[in-house]
Design an enzyme around this catalytic site. Sequence first.
Site, PDB file in Angstrom:
ATOM      1  N   ASN A   1      -7.167   5.332   9.066  1.00 57.86           N
ATOM      2  CA  ASN A   1      -6.733   4.094   9.711  1.00 57.86           C
ATOM      3  C   ASN A   1      -6.757   4.151  11.232  1.00 57.86           C
ATOM      4  O   ASN A   1      -6.872   3.129  11.886  1.00 57.86           O
ATOM      5  CB  ASN A   1      -5.332   3.699   9.230  1.00 57.86           C
ATOM      6  CG  ASN A   1      -4.350   4.842   9.258  1.00 57.86           C
ATOM      7  OD1 ASN A   1      -4.606   5.903   8.680  1.00 57.86           O
ATOM      8  ND2 ASN A   1      -3.249   4.653   9.941  1.00 57.86           N
TER       9      ASN A   1
ATOM     10  N   GLN B   1      -7.840   1.272   3.845  1.00 65.13           N
ATOM     11  CA  GLN B   1      -8.733   0.854   4.923  1.00 65.13           C
ATOM     12  C   GLN B   1     -10.180   0.712   4.445  1.00 65.13           C
ATOM     13  O   GLN B   1     -11.031   0.192   5.171  1.00 65.13           O
ATOM     14  CB  GLN B   1      -8.682   1.847   6.088  1.00 65.13           C
ATOM     15  CG  GLN B   1      -7.342   1.918   6.798  1.00 65.13           C
ATOM     16  CD  GLN B   1      -7.017   0.665   7.616  1.00 65.13           C
ATOM     17  OE1 GLN B   1      -7.897  -0.139   7.939  1.00 65.13           O
ATOM     18  NE2 GLN B   1      -5.747   0.485   7.935  1.00 65.13           N
TER      19      GLN B   1
ATOM     20  N   THR C   1       9.962  -8.395 -11.369  1.00 63.01           N
ATOM     21  CA  THR C   1       9.319  -9.694 -11.504  1.00 63.01           C
ATOM     22  C   THR C   1       8.113  -9.747 -10.587  1.00 63.01           C
ATOM     23  O   THR C   1       8.210  -9.432  -9.403  1.00 63.01           O
ATOM     24  CB  THR C   1      10.306 -10.821 -11.145  1.00 63.01           C
ATOM     25  OG1 THR C   1      11.454 -10.675 -11.983  1.00 63.01           O
ATOM     26  CG2 THR C   1       9.670 -12.189 -11.367  1.00 63.01           C
TER      27      THR C   1
ATOM     28  N   CYS D   1       4.719   7.275  22.833  1.00 63.81           N
ATOM     29  CA  CYS D   1       5.713   6.363  23.385  1.00 63.81           C
ATOM     30  C   CYS D   1       5.792   5.056  22.604  1.00 63.81           C
ATOM     31  O   CYS D   1       6.812   4.396  22.600  1.00 63.81           O
ATOM     32  CB  CYS D   1       5.403   6.075  24.847  1.00 63.81           C
ATOM     33  SG  CYS D   1       5.429   7.577  25.824  1.00 63.81           S
TER      34      CYS D   1
ATOM     35  N   SER E   1      -4.213  -2.352  -0.277  1.00 63.10           N
ATOM     36  CA  SER E   1      -3.160  -3.203   0.278  1.00 63.10           C
ATOM     37  C   SER E   1      -3.769  -4.550   0.658  1.00 63.10           C
ATOM     38  O   SER E   1      -4.802  -4.600   1.325  1.00 63.10           O
ATOM     39  CB  SER E   1      -2.544  -2.513   1.494  1.00 63.10           C
ATOM     40  OG  SER E   1      -1.521  -3.297   2.035  1.00 63.10           O
ATOM     41  N   ALA E   2      -3.123  -5.610   0.237  1.00 64.70           N
ATOM     42  CA  ALA E   2      -3.701  -6.952   0.396  1.00 64.70           C
ATOM     43  C   ALA E   2      -3.798  -7.403   1.855  1.00 64.70           C
ATOM     44  O   ALA E   2      -4.758  -8.059   2.248  1.00 64.70           O
ATOM     45  CB  ALA E   2      -2.885  -7.971  -0.407  1.00 64.70           C
ATOM     46  N   HIS E   3      -2.783  -7.042   2.648  1.00 63.75           N
ATOM     47  CA  HIS E   3      -2.734  -7.622   3.998  1.00 63.75           C
ATOM     48  C   HIS E   3      -3.763  -7.017   4.943  1.00 63.75           C
ATOM     49  O   HIS E   3      -3.869  -7.442   6.096  1.00 63.75           O
ATOM     50  CB  HIS E   3      -1.321  -7.523   4.594  1.00 63.75           C
ATOM     51  CG  HIS E   3      -0.922  -6.137   5.009  1.00 63.75           C
ATOM     52  ND1 HIS E   3      -0.987  -5.712   6.307  1.00 63.75           N
ATOM     53  CD2 HIS E   3      -0.463  -5.091   4.298  1.00 63.75           C
ATOM     54  CE1 HIS E   3      -0.556  -4.458   6.369  1.00 63.75           C
ATOM     55  NE2 HIS E   3      -0.229  -4.059   5.160  1.00 63.75           N
TER      56      HIS E   3
ATOM     57  N   GLY F   1       0.808  -1.208   0.000  1.00 62.74           N
ATOM     58  CA  GLY F   1       0.000   0.000   0.000  1.00 62.74           C
ATOM     59  C   GLY F   1       0.845   1.263   0.000  1.00 62.74           C
ATOM     60  O   GLY F   1       0.527   2.251  -0.664  1.00 62.74           O
TER      61      GLY F   1
HETATM   62  C1  LIG Z   1      20.614  -8.150 -12.854  1.00 61.49           C
HETATM   63  C2  LIG Z   1      19.210  -7.972 -12.418  1.00 61.49           C
HETATM   64  N1  LIG Z   1      18.844  -6.847 -11.771  1.00 61.49           N
HETATM   65  C3  LIG Z   1      17.594  -6.651 -11.336  1.00 61.49           C
HETATM   66  C4  LIG Z   1      16.611  -7.587 -11.524  1.00 61.49           C
HETATM   67  C5  LIG Z   1      15.240  -7.283 -11.048  1.00 61.49           C
HETATM   68  O1  LIG Z   1      14.878  -8.049  -9.941  1.00 61.49           O
HETATM   69  P1  LIG Z   1      13.331  -8.264  -9.587  1.00 61.49           P
HETATM   70  O2  LIG Z   1      12.784  -9.089 -10.676  1.00 61.49           O
HETATM   71  O3  LIG Z   1      13.326  -8.931  -8.269  1.00 61.49           O
HETATM   72  O4  LIG Z   1      12.695  -6.927  -9.557  1.00 61.49           O
HETATM   73  C6  LIG Z   1      16.945  -8.780 -12.216  1.00 61.49           C
HETATM   74  C7  LIG Z   1      15.948  -9.831 -12.518  1.00 61.49           C
HETATM   75  O5  LIG Z   1      14.871  -9.602 -13.028  1.00 61.49           O
HETATM   76  C8  LIG Z   1      18.256  -8.968 -12.662  1.00 61.49           C
HETATM   77  O6  LIG Z   1      18.627 -10.083 -13.303  1.00 61.49           O
HETATM   78  C1  LIG Z   2      -4.591   4.153   5.226  1.00 62.36           C
HETATM   79  C2  LIG Z   2      -3.339   3.392   4.958  1.00 62.36           C
HETATM   80  N1  LIG Z   2      -2.578   3.700   3.902  1.00 62.36           N
HETATM   81  C3  LIG Z   2      -1.462   3.025   3.606  1.00 62.36           C
HETATM   82  C4  LIG Z   2      -1.035   1.979   4.380  1.00 62.36           C
HETATM   83  C5  LIG Z   2       0.218   1.290   4.002  1.00 62.36           C
HETATM   84  O1  LIG Z   2       0.022   0.000   3.472  1.00 62.36           O
HETATM   85  P1  LIG Z   2       1.202  -1.067   3.501  1.00 62.36           P
HETATM   86  O2  LIG Z   2       1.431  -1.412   4.907  1.00 62.36           O
HETATM   87  O3  LIG Z   2       0.694  -2.211   2.685  1.00 62.36           O
HETATM   88  O4  LIG Z   2       2.396  -0.433   2.884  1.00 62.36           O
HETATM   89  C6  LIG Z   2      -1.785   1.616   5.512  1.00 62.36           C
HETATM   90  C7  LIG Z   2      -1.386   0.528   6.420  1.00 62.36           C
HETATM   91  O5  LIG Z   2      -0.294   0.432   6.897  1.00 62.36           O
HETATM   92  C8  LIG Z   2      -2.975   2.334   5.806  1.00 62.36           C
HETATM   93  O6  LIG Z   2      -3.731   2.034   6.860  1.00 62.36           O
HETATM   94  S1  FES Z   3       8.817   6.782  26.139  1.00 61.22           S
HETATM   95 FE1  FES Z   3       7.597   8.420  26.713  1.00 61.22          FE
HETATM   96  S2  FES Z   3       7.234   7.901  28.810  1.00 61.22           S
HETATM   97 FE2  FES Z   3       8.581   6.382  28.208  1.00 61.22          FE
END
Ligand SMILES: Cc1ncc(COP(=O)(O)O)c(C=O)c1O
Ligand SMILES: Cc1ncc(COP(=O)(O)O)c(C=O)c1O
Ligand code: FES
Lengths: 387, 387, 148, 148
Positions: free
Chosen positions: B152, B180, B238, B326, B200-202, B72
Amino acid sequence: MNKRIYLDYSATTPMKKEVLDEMMPYFSEKYGNPSSIYSFGREAKQAIDVARDRLAKAVGASSKEIFFTGGGSEADNWAIKGIAYANRNKGNHIITSKIEHHAVLHVCEYLEKDGFEVTYLDVDEYGMIDLEQLKEAITDKTILITIMYVNNEIGTIQPIKEIGKIAKEKGVYFHTDAVQALGNIPIDIKELDVDIMNFSAHKIYGPKGVGGIYIRKGVKIHPFIHGGAQERKRRAGTENVPGIVGFGKAAELATQNLDSHIAHVKRLRDKLIEGIQNNIDYVRLNGHPTERHPGNVNFCFEFIEGESLLLSLDMVGIAGSSGSACTSGSLDPSHVLMAIGLTHEIAHGSLRLTIGDFTKEEDIDYVVEHLITIVDRLRQMSPLYEG
Amino acid sequence: MNKRIYLDYSATTPMKKEVLDEMMPYFSEKYGNPSSIYSFGREAKQAIDVARDRLAKAVGASSKEIFFTGGGSEADNWAIKGIAYANRNKGNHIITSKIEHHAVLHVCEYLEKDGFEVTYLDVDEYGMIDLEQLKEAITDKTILITIMYVNNEIGTIQPIKEIGKIAKEKGVYFHTDAVQALGNIPIDIKELDVDIMNFSAHKIYGPKGVGGIYIRKGVKIHPFIHGGAQERKRRAGTENVPGIVGFGKAAELATQNLDSHIAHVKRLRDKLIEGIQNNIDYVRLNGHPTERHPGNVNFCFEFIEGESLLLSLDMVGIAGSSGSACTSGSLDPSHVLMAIGLTHEIAHGSLRLTIGDFTKEEDIDYVVEHLITIVDRLRQMSPLYEG
Amino acid sequence: MYSEKVMDHFTNPRNVGEIENADGVGQVGNAKCGDIMKMYLKIEDDTIVDVKFKTFGCGSAIATSSIATEMIIGKSVEEAVGLTNRAVVEALDGLPTQKIHCSVLAEQAVKAAIYDYAQKNNLVIKGLENYKPVDDVHDHHDHDEDEE
Amino acid sequence: MYSEKVMDHFTNPRNVGEIENADGVGQVGNAKCGDIMKMYLKIEDDTIVDVKFKTFGCGSAIATSSIATEMIIGKSVEEAVGLTNRAVVEALDGLPTQKIHCSVLAEQAVKAAIYDYAQKNNLVIKGLENYKPVDDVHDHHDHDEDEE
Ligand SMILES: Cc1ncc(COP(=O)(O)O)c(C=O)c1O
Ligand SMILES: Cc1ncc(COP(=O)(O)O)c(C=O)c1O
Ligand code: FES
Ligand code: FES
């Protein structure tokens, strides 16, 4: 089609069982958010710490210098844009080579539109850059050298140590894309004058969509993804906990097994290279004869075109790749093949077969046998081939 | 500790079994690279297409307008930086609100250092922006409005439809962070004048480290991660095939079950709100009474501090979160709580409990019961509380 | 990526080869662009009685050549001139967007061969009046991408 | 995140409460910053015979207050003045970097209470000669982050 011989390990790898096993608990049980304070968020955080230690150890870095990303490409983009914009006051010149991965080249081209100047170093017929040319290219505006460790198409290994020395001497940051290096050659960052290095999990039997980056302490770089305080405020976004755990495990396995892995793939690689050279005419091995990725085989077959070669191989269950323009849907064949001086005609007929841990001896025999027939058949169909 | 009551669904969710089941084949069997030409690379490509269709359908978009990212936060960064730099020639002004996620705010702050001007709209005590203030803020330099769909922390739902109308009238791009919103309120992009929306999927029982972005056809935006030709050249790297497959499944489930999900969490949410209000003094419900995320509960407990509240809850197996300074290690309590006008003192004592599909009725009883004791115990310890 | 029809014609291309003393020969494309099609026609009484091709190119270049030969065998020269790349694509149950130009190449190869036949025999063929032989019809590789 | 020792003192804080007619009372921190510690001392013959505290703050603020009271009970006033935040951190088996300031707060609360005792009794205490009461020692929340 039942037979399946996968020879595209440089494109991506299957995940190893040990890796998946280690990831499993983090999907639906230990799913806590690592930034949270409750106990099973802390569990997730600890799992990330272990992964970070493992990756750090695999490359000879300190854990504090390792950060996780959403893939190798993100890390390339981060490294280059992050350095470029953070050091713009010092200069606007970047040096790279003509055979970098697109994740480097296209970022450089983007930066050129935003006022940066980029020198694209030539490579020789084996894909090696020239250290003298590099030295000469450095000006007082140069802020970054980015040269890949191991080329993904032709497997050539660059003299990273020497490049690092030059960069250090001149006070220029040095980034190297080590995506193809990790797990295929020994990496020891302590021995190298590298400031930034990046990795990708799915190239070493880990999960897709997870990358890593080493940033030497003290390097001036902007964050790339801004937001939450994850990754010590360097890379925002809820951590891909299972993915990171898997990457850590894969990195550990890769280093533990490095010698036997290299011995295994090298033997089969050399067998495949010989099999092709001894049985098929009009072929050319691309890349360096010795300074080469241990599992990389890259040939041009004259008079035929790469995509039809790939399709034909696929029909007998063999998975490879090609730098042919027709596979990528772009006008020109692979920029790497052009940079090592191939003509268009020849570059169109390239085939990359990359060997990995699950490749077997008999696979190579099967591939050579079928390649002979397929190449002959396509040549018979080609108006360029005069039998 | 055996008991575990997870009430932090807005932070992240466990993956559902159906989601994991659908992902499993893509780790070690159908591991082919989707960009490749051989058959099981194409398998992976098709799986991504299915996921894209599912997400598109879940939000009422066309598949061609949906792209996958590494989370996200990446999508927020992409949306804002991508629009900002691609439209710089038209203007340098961006409008956002004071209660956005950090993945939006920190990007805006970054852009401010690079010559952009950003207006941070106020919100009222419930967290609502003022449409009149928005209209007045728009100048002929304004290129982007970015206002989140559902907050959020306090769960407030913004008037996205009205904001979109204003943006359209003025010819300004409108991005909304719907991380959200997805799976918690009905989303139909066809009905909204939104140009970019991200997910965001999670947060919807899918995998961590995968996000999605809707980009309306014709929107002028730069890519964020440059490199290979994945995602129709919009997002390099990829593809995280299993992750994307999981996201698609999660999006499908989320829409199929939307009504029952909303009914379930809303009922428990209201029960929890009442339980707290009826049993504990000196509390304040944060957020909007009706225009509110169906699973969001956010209270301030006077005289006590959020982290010690969280720790105490954790010790009886309850997982929640806090906008306390905190917990985050930052100087100020949550910017959202400050923006709705809370004093520092009160904001420090905030607690967010977010309810999800696996929350049970008796969990709420358990939480209320323990909250009563814990709040009392911490207040007895507090120099601010005069019993 | 490819339809079954394409794969069939790629795997078992019809009419591969050369015709000695062909009545018309046409070659289009060039090696630089990665595809060359050469087509040989045997023509009797204005009817195409035999066709052969040789192609250097990708899977769809081979498949379009193959199906194009099938589509014009037995046809009159005038009918064959009317073969469009659209018809070729349809006959193959479609092609990926970035491969459409391969079908254009097939259309052009047929036209080039018929033009050669016309030149040799001093004929004016309906539909070819304005035809100009081109070396490279490869205006190449459209992309399926949006504006960035 | 927290050591067992910290969690123990957070869960079962020692010496919570107030002392009526205490010989010295000190309060540091402020609610705006999220932490306030108030410490009450009972002193007999220059020896600290009882201590109580009240704390508004995070887990480590509560734990540091708690252990600080234990560390000074039975000590002479001069010894207690020598209590350093470092000693508090060590006694707790460590604290996360961004929580170190809570231990500073505990040290300051002890000093403030002793200072109050000294003021009330017109004493000059070794180690406190230059002490100035401060409202907020919270120079706040160091981060464990690198340069960006
Ligand atoms: C030399 C090199 N750099 C970067 C990448 C990109 O990595 P990714 O596919 O994880 O984004 C690749 C493979 O696709 C690669 O062979
Ligand atoms: C409103 C909002 N935007 C963006 C994000 C970021 O998503 P992600 O954790 O997948 O990077 C979150 C959660 O962390 C969110 O609650
Ligand atoms: S970090 Fe703020 S009171 Fe402990
Ligand atoms: S010959 Fe280039 S795409 Fe077909």
